[in-house]
Design an enzyme around this catalytic site. Structure first.
Site, PDB file in Angstrom:
ATOM      1  N   TYR A   1     -11.126  10.154 -14.515  1.00 49.41           N
ATOM      2  CA  TYR A   1     -12.500   9.556 -14.493  1.00 49.41           C
ATOM      3  C   TYR A   1     -12.628   9.317 -13.155  1.00 49.41           C
ATOM      4  O   TYR A   1     -13.747   9.752 -12.654  1.00 49.41           O
ATOM      5  CB  TYR A   1     -12.405   8.159 -15.228  1.00 49.41           C
ATOM      6  CG  TYR A   1     -13.302   7.256 -14.726  1.00 49.41           C
ATOM      7  CD1 TYR A   1     -14.814   7.357 -14.985  1.00 49.41           C
ATOM      8  CD2 TYR A   1     -12.945   6.205 -13.946  1.00 49.41           C
ATOM      9  CE1 TYR A   1     -15.568   6.701 -14.450  1.00 49.41           C
ATOM     10  CE2 TYR A   1     -13.911   5.415 -13.309  1.00 49.41           C
ATOM     11  CZ  TYR A   1     -15.556   5.374 -13.633  1.00 49.41           C
ATOM     12  OH  TYR A   1     -16.305   4.493 -13.117  1.00 49.41           O
TER      13      TYR A   1
ATOM     14  N   LYS B   1     -15.851  11.030 -10.849  1.00 47.16           N
ATOM     15  CA  LYS B   1     -16.851  10.198  -9.894  1.00 47.16           C
ATOM     16  C   LYS B   1     -16.520  10.708  -8.416  1.00 47.16           C
ATOM     17  O   LYS B   1     -17.563  10.821  -7.826  1.00 47.16           O
ATOM     18  CB  LYS B   1     -16.504   8.878 -10.078  1.00 47.16           C
ATOM     19  CG  LYS B   1     -16.895   8.180 -11.393  1.00 47.16           C
ATOM     20  CD  LYS B   1     -18.286   8.246 -11.941  1.00 47.16           C
ATOM     21  CE  LYS B   1     -19.005   7.106 -11.250  1.00 47.16           C
ATOM     22  NZ  LYS B   1     -20.682   7.122 -11.619  1.00 47.16           N
TER      23      LYS B   1
ATOM     24  N   THR C   1     -17.823   4.019  -8.007  1.00 47.59           N
ATOM     25  CA  THR C   1     -16.697   3.217  -8.400  1.00 47.59           C
ATOM     26  C   THR C   1     -15.815   3.202  -7.374  1.00 47.59           C
ATOM     27  O   THR C   1     -15.573   3.905  -6.246  1.00 47.59           O
ATOM     28  CB  THR C   1     -16.009   3.625  -9.765  1.00 47.59           C
ATOM     29  OG1 THR C   1     -14.870   2.861  -9.803  1.00 47.59           O
ATOM     30  CG2 THR C   1     -15.625   5.132  -9.453  1.00 47.59           C
ATOM     31  N   ASP C   2     -15.013   1.936  -6.989  1.00 49.35           N
ATOM     32  CA  ASP C   2     -14.044   1.897  -6.214  1.00 49.35           C
ATOM     33  C   ASP C   2     -12.818   2.637  -6.331  1.00 49.35           C
ATOM     34  O   ASP C   2     -11.843   2.969  -5.647  1.00 49.35           O
ATOM     35  CB  ASP C   2     -13.419   0.180  -6.151  1.00 49.35           C
ATOM     36  CG  ASP C   2     -12.994  -0.404  -7.229  1.00 49.35           C
ATOM     37  OD1 ASP C   2     -13.046   0.325  -8.407  1.00 49.35           O
ATOM     38  OD2 ASP C   2     -12.499  -1.532  -7.106  1.00 49.35           O
ATOM     39  N   GLU C   3     -12.581   3.205  -7.794  1.00 53.65           N
ATOM     40  CA  GLU C   3     -11.588   3.935  -8.162  1.00 53.65           C
ATOM     41  C   GLU C   3     -11.414   5.400  -7.370  1.00 53.65           C
ATOM     42  O   GLU C   3     -10.439   5.977  -7.373  1.00 53.65           O
ATOM     43  CB  GLU C   3     -11.384   4.198  -9.734  1.00 53.65           C
ATOM     44  CG  GLU C   3     -11.313   2.906 -10.502  1.00 53.65           C
ATOM     45  CD  GLU C   3     -11.272   2.970 -11.844  1.00 53.65           C
ATOM     46  OE1 GLU C   3     -10.681   4.076 -12.423  1.00 53.65           O
ATOM     47  OE2 GLU C   3     -11.354   2.265 -12.769  1.00 53.65           O
TER      48      GLU C   3
HETATM   49  P1  NAD Z   1     -21.401   2.866 -19.628  1.00 49.93           P
HETATM   50  O1  NAD Z   1     -20.515   3.486 -20.196  1.00 49.93           O
HETATM   51  O2  NAD Z   1     -21.465   1.140 -20.192  1.00 49.93           O
HETATM   52  O3  NAD Z   1     -22.544   3.493 -19.690  1.00 49.93           O
HETATM   53  C1  NAD Z   1     -23.174   4.822 -19.548  1.00 49.93           C
HETATM   54  C2  NAD Z   1     -24.463   5.065 -20.069  1.00 49.93           C
HETATM   55  O4  NAD Z   1     -24.799   6.397 -19.826  1.00 49.93           O
HETATM   56  C3  NAD Z   1     -24.593   5.021 -21.497  1.00 49.93           C
HETATM   57  O5  NAD Z   1     -25.903   4.369 -22.050  1.00 49.93           O
HETATM   58  C4  NAD Z   1     -24.580   6.393 -21.989  1.00 49.93           C
HETATM   59  O6  NAD Z   1     -25.366   6.620 -23.058  1.00 49.93           O
HETATM   60  C5  NAD Z   1     -25.333   7.134 -20.629  1.00 49.93           C
HETATM   61  N1  NAD Z   1     -24.794   8.558 -20.642  1.00 49.93           N
HETATM   62  C6  NAD Z   1     -23.702   8.946 -20.701  1.00 49.93           C
HETATM   63  N2  NAD Z   1     -23.558  10.405 -20.412  1.00 49.93           N
HETATM   64  C7  NAD Z   1     -24.907  10.839 -20.260  1.00 49.93           C
HETATM   65  C8  NAD Z   1     -25.583  11.926 -20.108  1.00 49.93           C
HETATM   66  N3  NAD Z   1     -25.074  12.977 -19.990  1.00 49.93           N
HETATM   67  N4  NAD Z   1     -26.967  11.930 -19.794  1.00 49.93           N
HETATM   68  C9  NAD Z   1     -27.462  10.853 -19.934  1.00 49.93           C
HETATM   69  N5  NAD Z   1     -26.776   9.519 -20.209  1.00 49.93           N
HETATM   70  C10 NAD Z   1     -25.754   9.781 -20.250  1.00 49.93           C
HETATM   71  O7  NAD Z   1     -21.120   2.583 -18.084  1.00 49.93           O
HETATM   72  P2  NAD Z   1     -21.420   1.312 -17.226  1.00 49.93           P
HETATM   73  O8  NAD Z   1     -20.046   0.619 -17.457  1.00 49.93           O
HETATM   74  O9  NAD Z   1     -22.528   0.577 -17.399  1.00 49.93           O
HETATM   75  O10 NAD Z   1     -21.225   2.157 -15.615  1.00 49.93           O
HETATM   76  C11 NAD Z   1     -22.376   2.641 -15.244  1.00 49.93           C
HETATM   77  C12 NAD Z   1     -22.121   3.595 -13.927  1.00 49.93           C
HETATM   78  O11 NAD Z   1     -21.482   2.285 -12.938  1.00 49.93           O
HETATM   79  C13 NAD Z   1     -21.273   4.583 -14.108  1.00 49.93           C
HETATM   80  O12 NAD Z   1     -21.503   5.607 -13.313  1.00 49.93           O
HETATM   81  C14 NAD Z   1     -19.689   4.036 -13.641  1.00 49.93           C
HETATM   82  O13 NAD Z   1     -18.957   5.121 -13.184  1.00 49.93           O
HETATM   83  C15 NAD Z   1     -20.348   3.087 -12.541  1.00 49.93           C
HETATM   84  N6  NAD Z   1     -19.270   1.958 -12.264  1.00 49.93           N
HETATM   85  C16 NAD Z   1     -18.905   1.289 -13.302  1.00 49.93           C
HETATM   86  C17 NAD Z   1     -18.230   0.058 -13.251  1.00 49.93           C
HETATM   87  C18 NAD Z   1     -17.692  -0.979 -14.258  1.00 49.93           C
HETATM   88  O14 NAD Z   1     -16.830  -1.899 -14.176  1.00 49.93           O
HETATM   89  N7  NAD Z   1     -18.343  -0.853 -15.502  1.00 49.93           N
HETATM   90  C19 NAD Z   1     -17.820  -0.384 -11.872  1.00 49.93           C
HETATM   91  C20 NAD Z   1     -18.207   0.214 -10.686  1.00 49.93           C
HETATM   92  C21 NAD Z   1     -19.004   1.744 -11.106  1.00 49.93           C
HETATM   93  O1  DAU Z   2     -12.990  -0.566 -10.822  1.00 49.80           O
HETATM   94  C1  DAU Z   2     -14.149  -0.067 -11.324  1.00 49.80           C
HETATM   95  C2  DAU Z   2     -13.906   0.621 -12.652  1.00 49.80           C
HETATM   96  O2  DAU Z   2     -13.503  -0.509 -13.661  1.00 49.80           O
HETATM   97  C3  DAU Z   2     -15.020   1.306 -13.198  1.00 49.80           C
HETATM   98  O3  DAU Z   2     -15.530   2.499 -12.523  1.00 49.80           O
HETATM   99  C4  DAU Z   2     -14.858   1.957 -14.798  1.00 49.80           C
HETATM  100  O4  DAU Z   2     -16.059   2.574 -15.254  1.00 49.80           O
HETATM  101  C5  DAU Z   2     -14.524   0.510 -15.685  1.00 49.80           C
HETATM  102  O5  DAU Z   2     -14.103   0.891 -16.715  1.00 49.80           O
HETATM  103  C6  DAU Z   2     -13.238  -0.237 -14.897  1.00 49.80           C
HETATM  104  O6  DAU Z   2     -12.124   0.604 -15.267  1.00 49.80           O
HETATM  105  P1  DAU Z   2     -10.650  -0.098 -15.559  1.00 49.80           P
HETATM  106  O7  DAU Z   2      -9.659   0.956 -15.984  1.00 49.80           O
HETATM  107  O8  DAU Z   2     -10.263  -0.890 -14.491  1.00 49.80           O
HETATM  108  O9  DAU Z   2     -11.141  -1.064 -16.536  1.00 49.80           O
HETATM  109  P2  DAU Z   2     -10.764  -1.398 -18.119  1.00 49.80           P
HETATM  110  O10 DAU Z   2     -11.425  -2.678 -18.603  1.00 49.80           O
HETATM  111  O11 DAU Z   2     -10.461  -0.396 -18.951  1.00 49.80           O
HETATM  112  O12 DAU Z   2      -9.142  -2.112 -17.612  1.00 49.80           O
HETATM  113  C7  DAU Z   2      -9.092  -3.055 -16.668  1.00 49.80           C
HETATM  114  C8  DAU Z   2      -7.422  -3.366 -16.692  1.00 49.80           C
HETATM  115  O13 DAU Z   2      -6.850  -3.996 -17.715  1.00 49.80           O
HETATM  116  C9  DAU Z   2      -6.796  -2.017 -16.323  1.00 49.80           C
HETATM  117  O14 DAU Z   2      -5.976  -2.481 -15.243  1.00 49.80           O
HETATM  118  C10 DAU Z   2      -6.239  -1.723 -17.620  1.00 49.80           C
HETATM  119  C11 DAU Z   2      -5.960  -2.861 -18.426  1.00 49.80           C
HETATM  120  N1  DAU Z   2      -6.309  -3.008 -19.820  1.00 49.80           N
HETATM  121  C12 DAU Z   2      -7.344  -2.472 -20.297  1.00 49.80           C
HETATM  122  C13 DAU Z   2      -7.454  -2.373 -21.561  1.00 49.80           C
HETATM  123  C14 DAU Z   2      -8.658  -1.928 -22.305  1.00 49.80           C
HETATM  124  C15 DAU Z   2      -5.309  -3.532 -20.622  1.00 49.80           C
HETATM  125  O15 DAU Z   2      -4.225  -4.327 -20.045  1.00 49.80           O
HETATM  126  N2  DAU Z   2      -5.336  -3.613 -21.846  1.00 49.80           N
HETATM  127  C16 DAU Z   2      -6.632  -2.868 -22.240  1.00 49.80           C
HETATM  128  O16 DAU Z   2      -6.691  -3.133 -23.678  1.00 49.80           O
END
Ligand code: NAD
Ligand code: DAU
Length: 360
Positions: free
Chosen positions: A158, A162, A132-134
């Protein structure tokens, strides 16, 4: 054969659906089915023999090693993680367990598998770590976007977990020569996004007449990428990325959270109008997230220049598709909200237990 971890989650399931639509090669989908994983995401491939689902934990080295020995994957794509920042603030332990210890266990099993391969297969094998970019922390309004050489400065449990996993992956390349690839991506959105995250939560709450919670002043900035563009980038990195390298992936779509919420309300006003007033009337400013990062932005020029990847969707096209998908798939959201989707956990667990025991 490729081996995907976390393939029942948001991005992992989109990746598997895209992969099977575009390739003949089979996928082992190894997922623990935590609250975030749903087999409902994979219904369309449930009868496809190229999709082999196995329930399990990435930290279970013995189990993972047995699967590697059985399926001999040529590549691992590691999505599995605890992914929600808010949950990491309220309960960081699971994040350390899966994202740090789990990734470590997985890397150990991958290292042993890779060492056992014939020399020619060792050269082509890949471990692709999805991050992630975080990990880079937060940007000021006028700072340049994150590049692959930006300093690590994670601010939430988180992102710290990562960051730790990224460092472990880096060390396995540097120390053992494991052919790793790391991608650091910005915020994804699209189908099957779990409705605890901003975009799907706002759509679901809007349609049920609930408040639309905006943290703090809503002026935090995220850089949005449509999930199928992320999947295409991962396929491209897998195909042509240089082992040991890091690739930042982003959509050049910086938006404030309040702007995103406004856009969602306006699209819903057009596609599913309320009997009176606008969805914007439901917006409610609530307490800010602890340690809330102000701005993320990705400089994606390396992957564009070196690998020729570019996002296909603009924010405008992607967000319209997303709202449309949620309107057409309200049953998917209802299954999550009612907990009905968890029925898969037990069914699959017992089915797969027998198969795995027979294999070991
Ligand atoms: P998600 O939470 O939707 O899915 C995670 C999946 O991993 C789930 O199916 C869960 O059951 C499985 N899992 C969790 N713990 C596990 C374990 N111990 N063993 C096996 N499986 C397990 O997450 P996502 O949003 O699809 O993100 C996927 C990956 O991409 C993550 O590594 C996250 O850090 C990264 N990422 C997400 C975003 C985003 O915006 N969602 C952006 C950048 C990077
Ligand atoms: O940047 C990549 C990341 O993006 C991934 O690594 C994470 O797995 C993914 O969950 C996401 O993280 P964020 O914290 O940015 O996503 P989230 O959807 O939780 O929140 C997006 C923005 O919106 C953040 O600034 C918090 C805000 N927010 C979120 C929720 C759930 C609100 O204002 N209200 C809300 O109810």
């Amino acid at each position: 054969m490729i081996f995907v971890t976390g393939g029942a989650g948001f991005i992992g399931s989109n990746f598997i659906l895209d992969w099977l639509a575009k390739n003949d090669e089979a996928v082992v989908n190894f997922d623990k089915l935590t609250y975030a994983g749903s087999m409902n995401n994979l219904v369309s491939v449930s009868q496809d023999p190229r999709h082999i689902f196995v329930q399990g934990d990435i930290g279970d080295k013995v189990r993972v090693a047995a699967l590697f020995a059985q399926y001999k994957p040529r590549a691992i794509i590691h999505f599995a993680a605890e992914s929600h920042v808010d949950r990491s603030i309220h309960g960081p332990a699971a994040f350390i367990e899966t994202n740090v210890n789990g990734t470590f266990g997985l890397l150990e099993a991958v290292r042993a598998h890779w060492a056992s391969l014939p020399d020619a297969d060792k050269v082509t094998f890949r471990f692709l770590h999805v991050s992630t970019d975080e990990v880079y922390g937060t940007l000021g309004t006028h700072d340049a976007p994150f590049t692959e050489t930006s300093q690590y400065a994670p601010n939430s449990p988180y992102s710290a977990s990562k960051a730790a996993s990224d460092h472990l992956v880096r060390s396995y390349h540097h120390t053992y020569g494991l052919p790793t690839l790391t991608t650091n991506c910005s915020n994804n959105y699209g189908p099957y996004h779990f409705p605890e995250k901003l975009i799907p939560l706002i759509i679901a709450n809007a349609l049920s007449g609930k408040p639309l919670p905006v943290y703090g002043d809503g002026q935090q900035v995220r850089d949005w990428l449509y999930v199928s563009d992320h999947c295409a980038a991962i396929r491209r990195v897998l195909e042509a990325g240089v082992p040991g390298e890091v690739y930042n992936i982003g959509g050049w779509n910086e938006k404030t959270n309040l702007d995103v919420v406004h856009v969602l309300c306006d699209i819903l006003d057009r596609l599913s109008p309320k009997s009176a007033g606008s969805y914007r009337d439901q917006i409610t400013f609530v307490a800010d997230r602890l340690g809330h990062d102000r701005r993320y932005a990705i400089d994606a020029r390396k992957i564009e220049r070196d690998l020729g990847w570019k996002p296909m969707e603009t924010f405008e096209t992607g967000i319209r598709k997303t709202v449309q998908w949620y309107l057409e798939n309200q049953a998917w959201v209802a299954d999550i909200q009612s907990g009905e989707y968890l029925k898969w956990v037990d069914q699959n667990y017992s089915q797969r237990q027998g198969a795995i025991k027979a294999m070991q």
